[in-house]
Structures are given as C-alpha cells and as structure tokens.
Write a protein that holds these residues in place. Sequence first.
Motif, PDB file in Angstrom:
ATOM      1  N   GLN A 275       1.193  -1.919   0.428  1.00 52.27           N
ATOM      2  CA  GLN A 275       0.004   0.250   0.227  1.00 52.27           C
ATOM      3  C   GLN A 275       0.869   1.490  -0.287  1.00 52.27           C
ATOM      4  OE1 GLN A 275      -3.310   0.775   0.907  1.00 52.27           O
ATOM      5  NE2 GLN A 275      -3.174  -1.473  -0.089  1.00 52.27           N
ATOM      6  N   GLU A 276       2.206   1.099   0.222  1.00 49.84           N
ATOM      7  CA  GLU A 276       3.142   2.110   0.805  1.00 49.84           C
ATOM      8  C   GLU A 276       3.875   2.324   0.232  1.00 49.84           C
ATOM      9  OE1 GLU A 276       5.244   3.144   4.234  1.00 49.84           O
ATOM     10  OE2 GLU A 276       3.055   1.650   5.626  1.00 49.84           O
ATOM     11  N   GLY A 277       3.939   1.615  -1.302  1.00 44.64           N
ATOM     12  CA  GLY A 277       4.525   1.569  -2.703  1.00 44.64           C
ATOM     13  C   GLY A 277       5.832   0.747  -2.173  1.00 44.64           C
TER      14      GLY A 277
ATOM     15  N   HIS B 266       5.015  13.872  -4.560  1.00 47.03           N
ATOM     16  CA  HIS B 266       3.205  14.168  -3.216  1.00 47.03           C
ATOM     17  C   HIS B 266       4.341  14.979  -2.337  1.00 47.03           C
ATOM     18  CE1 HIS B 266       1.153  11.509  -0.681  1.00 47.03           C
ATOM     19  NE2 HIS B 266       1.431  12.530  -0.447  1.00 47.03           N
TER      20      HIS B 266
ATOM     21  N   ASP C   2       5.924  11.218  -9.452  1.00 46.00           N
ATOM     22  CA  ASP C   2       5.077  11.436  -8.504  1.00 46.00           C
ATOM     23  C   ASP C   2       5.210  11.255  -7.356  1.00 46.00           C
ATOM     24  OD1 ASP C   2       3.542  11.775 -11.088  1.00 46.00           O
ATOM     25  OD2 ASP C   2       2.972   8.823 -10.681  1.00 46.00           O
ATOM     26  N   LEU C   3       6.276  10.492  -6.381  1.00 45.02           N
ATOM     27  CA  LEU C   3       6.855  10.575  -5.489  1.00 45.02           C
ATOM     28  C   LEU C   3       7.233  12.208  -4.690  1.00 45.02           C
ATOM     29  CD1 LEU C   3       8.942   7.331  -5.166  1.00 45.02           C
ATOM     30  CD2 LEU C   3       6.389   8.386  -3.484  1.00 45.02           C
TER      31      LEU C   3
ATOM     32  N   PRO D 235       9.366   5.984   0.488  1.00 46.76           N
ATOM     33  CA  PRO D 235       9.870   5.408  -1.212  1.00 46.76           C
ATOM     34  C   PRO D 235      11.456   6.514  -1.276  1.00 46.76           C
ATOM     35  CG  PRO D 235       7.623   5.060  -0.923  1.00 46.76           C
ATOM     36  CD  PRO D 235       7.375   5.737  -0.115  1.00 46.76           C
TER      37      PRO D 235
ATOM     38  N   SER E 140       7.483   7.198 -11.382  1.00 44.74           N
ATOM     39  CA  SER E 140       6.625   7.348  -9.490  1.00 44.74           C
ATOM     40  C   SER E 140       7.800   8.251  -9.588  1.00 44.74           C
ATOM     41  CB  SER E 140       6.701   5.427  -9.386  1.00 44.74           C
ATOM     42  OG  SER E 140       6.172   4.237 -10.336  1.00 44.74           O
TER      43      SER E 140
ATOM     44  N   ASN F 167       4.375   7.479   5.691  1.00 48.18           N
ATOM     45  CA  ASN F 167       4.051   6.625   5.222  1.00 48.18           C
ATOM     46  C   ASN F 167       4.478   6.966   3.030  1.00 48.18           C
ATOM     47  OD1 ASN F 167       4.211   5.041   7.342  1.00 48.18           O
ATOM     48  ND2 ASN F 167       1.974   4.929   6.763  1.00 48.18           N
ATOM     49  N   THR F 168       4.999   8.595   3.202  1.00 42.68           N
ATOM     50  CA  THR F 168       4.791   9.019   2.455  1.00 42.68           C
ATOM     51  C   THR F 168       6.001   8.620   1.274  1.00 42.68           C
ATOM     52  OG1 THR F 168       2.311  10.631   2.810  1.00 42.68           O
ATOM     53  CG2 THR F 168       4.328  11.197   1.011  1.00 42.68           C
TER      54      THR F 168
END
Lengths: 227, 227
Positions: free
Chosen positions: B58-60, B86, B82-83, B159, B79, B155-156
């Motif tokens: 879920q957290e990637g 974010h 996007d991260l 990654p 990706s 959690n964001t």
Amino acid sequence: MQPIEPAQSLMKVTTDRIRLAIIAGELPLGSKLSEQGLADVLQISRSPVREALAMLQQEGLVEVVPKVGSFVFTPDIQSALDLGDHRSILEAACLEMAIERNNKTLVAELQSGMKQMEDAVAQNDPVGYTQADMLFHNAIVTCSGNRSIKRVYPNTIGPLMALRTHLFTVMNAHLSDSMSEHAALIELCQNEDIEGAKKLIRAHVFKLIGLYQSSIDAQNAEAAKTA
Amino acid sequence: MQPIEPAQSLMKVTTDRIRLAIIAGELPLGSKLSEQGLADVLQISRSPVREALAMLQQEGLVEVVPKVGSFVFTPDIQSALDLGDHRSILEAACLEMAIERNNKTLVAELQSGMKQMEDAVAQNDPVGYTQADMLFHNAIVTCSGNRSIKRVYPNTIGPLMALRTHLFTVMNAHLSDSMSEHAALIELCQNEDIEGAKKLIRAHVFKLIGLYQSSIDAQNAEAAKTA
C-alpha cells in the motif's frame, strides 16, 4: 477471458469494509467497536478484525483507549481543522496538475459526478449523494496523474467523509450552496483558472469544518443550558 | 513511575522493521522478499510478515507479482516524479504553516538536524547522515502543527528515502550541494521568507529525482553498449 484477480488480503478487505461502514454512518462517530461483534457480523475470526482496527487507528478513523476498548473517532475542532488543511492542500495541488495536464477529462468527469449528485438530490438519496460527491473529488485526484497522492487520498479523506455523513441533517440546509460551489468549480476548470479553482476548493472544504464548529457550539450551548 | 505503553500490534512492529530495512538499504531495491526468510530473521510466524508486506505494498515500498513473489520496489522515473511532487507539496505546505505558527522552534530544530548531518559527514557515517536528514525534514512537518499530515508523512517519504540510500554513491559527490541547500533553507526560515522556502524545498526534493534519472540513463547506456 479476463484473468481472475488474486485474492486480496483478508485484513485489507476487512479494513475497507469497516472504513466504509464508518464513512456511511452505519457505525456512528463515538460508537464502541467490539472485536467479537464485528467478527460475528463479518463472519470471520477476530484476528483480521484486530489488525483492521489497528490500520484504521493509523488513518485516524478509530481511537483505541487502553483497557477500555476501540471507538469510532470523534474529532475535536483542531483535528477537524488539521484534516481540512490536509485535504485542501492535496486537492488544490491536484487541481493545478489536472488542469495543466488533463483538463478535458477533468471537466467531463466533474460534470458526470455533478449529474449524479443532482439525481441523488432529486431522489432524496443521501447515500447516493455521498458516493457521487466522492466520485467528484476523486476525479480531481485521478486526473492529476499523480499515483502517489492517489494511493494515500482515500485514507486521508475518510475522517472528513465520516464527518460529512455525521453532519448530514445540518448539511441538508446547505446542500444548494454546496451544489453551486461544485458548478462554479467546473466553470473555473473550463476556463483553466488555476488560482481561482485552488481558492474555491479550500473554501468548499472549510465550509464543512465551519458546520462542524457550529454543531459543537450548539451542543455545548445545550449542555450549558441543562447543567 | 511512567505507565508502561500497551504492546503495539505485532503487524505494526513488523511493518516498521521491514520499512526501515528497505529505507536503510539492508533490503536493496528490487530484491526478492521471502515470507519465510523474513519470519526466520525476525523470529516470528509468517502471518504478521504477510500482513506487513500487504501494508508496505500500500505504501509503495513492496511490489507483489502474482505467482512469482514479493520484491522491494524499483520505481520507474514516472513513479519517482510522482513521489517528488507528493513530497514537495506536503513539505512546502508544512513549511508555510511552520513559519507562520512556530518559527522559533522550527529554526532551532532545523539547526539541530543540520549539526547532526555535519557530524555524520565528518565521521563518514552514511546511516547517521540519513537519520539526521530525516530529522531535519520531520521538523518541518512536526512544526506545522498539522497532526493529519504528520500521521501520513512517514509512509509517504519511505520510497523517496529508500531511493536516496540507493543513490548514495552517486550522491556523495553532491553532498556539499545538499548541505548548502539545508543551510539556505534555515536562513529563509529565519527571514520568514515563505515563498523562497517553498521554492527551495521543491528544488531540493527534485535534485534527488534528477540524480535518479541520471542513474537510470547511465544504466540504459551501459545496457545498450553491451547489447
């Protein structure tokens, strides 16, 4: 033939099921959550229920009081303000990306969500209205193209959607306001007015917080009268 | 006497442990994750490991390939972009709130994180540097006062922190750049220059994405040469 999806984790299915019950008001704010009761209703063992409640605690939808039990959250006004800031930061940023990258699809999906909200209002269907409202706001996030925000967004707005359901009787009076804000947002997107759209989404989110503040104030006034 | 904290959910402890191992590079990007292997190392049963891997998916941080197994994620460049968007959206918004509400504490905590980074560089201690860097960026989120963002932030950025560790050999050359950006950010906060601080945090986050793009390009060039 389409391939059959591999089974989702039971914990995830359980988490999604309980989250939706809280958002839809089936499990009201502040109500006690019994592990055994939920396990019985969902016809599963207690262990995935326990893990799901731990997940939902992380999301802010469940509060665990040691030695007392688990409860659906009841936010104080500061938590509601924090949630409102968090949601409007994400949605304003997504609106900007969606208007820049994907504006035609954005406008079409907002119009489709708007149509479903109008139908729900006409049929006096509050559950349908909530679902259509979620569709409308999800379109903003999905059309941004940012997969990282898309992943966390449903876990972020859960507590606010639950608040919205909780306030539904108060909000009914404000429904036409909310609908004209949705319509105004579509127009701003059509005109690619990024700053106007960002400002409106923030005002739209914070109208809900204002309603919650009023409902807390009214409760406190009532309590003071009977004290 | 302080009360003893109630035991945390085993699933949560397991999730935190595996997340940290990925962020620290102990479990490298793309490596295969064996449920039994992790259960053996952590001396627990397979069931909490399975649930933890579902959480991290879920957290990637984890990718599950049906019928093949679970792997530490390997982001494509989209990706990573996007991260980066974010993370910089959240950190820029938190910087604004922190400068407005809590500027003295913010500056003090940023300076303390900076000091720890300098010590880690002096001692050639990459793990210490990563921890100090996380402290520095956590200060921005904590000083914003927004508890909802504080809850999702770890959690964001997981990654992105893992990417950072992965790129550490490339990044060593860029360490002095990164340190001067940290110093410049502290100065902008001291001057309450909100717009400047928001612009710099975005550039700082996207420097990492640029390094990742270069490392992918270099790998592709290498692959083309040997093909």
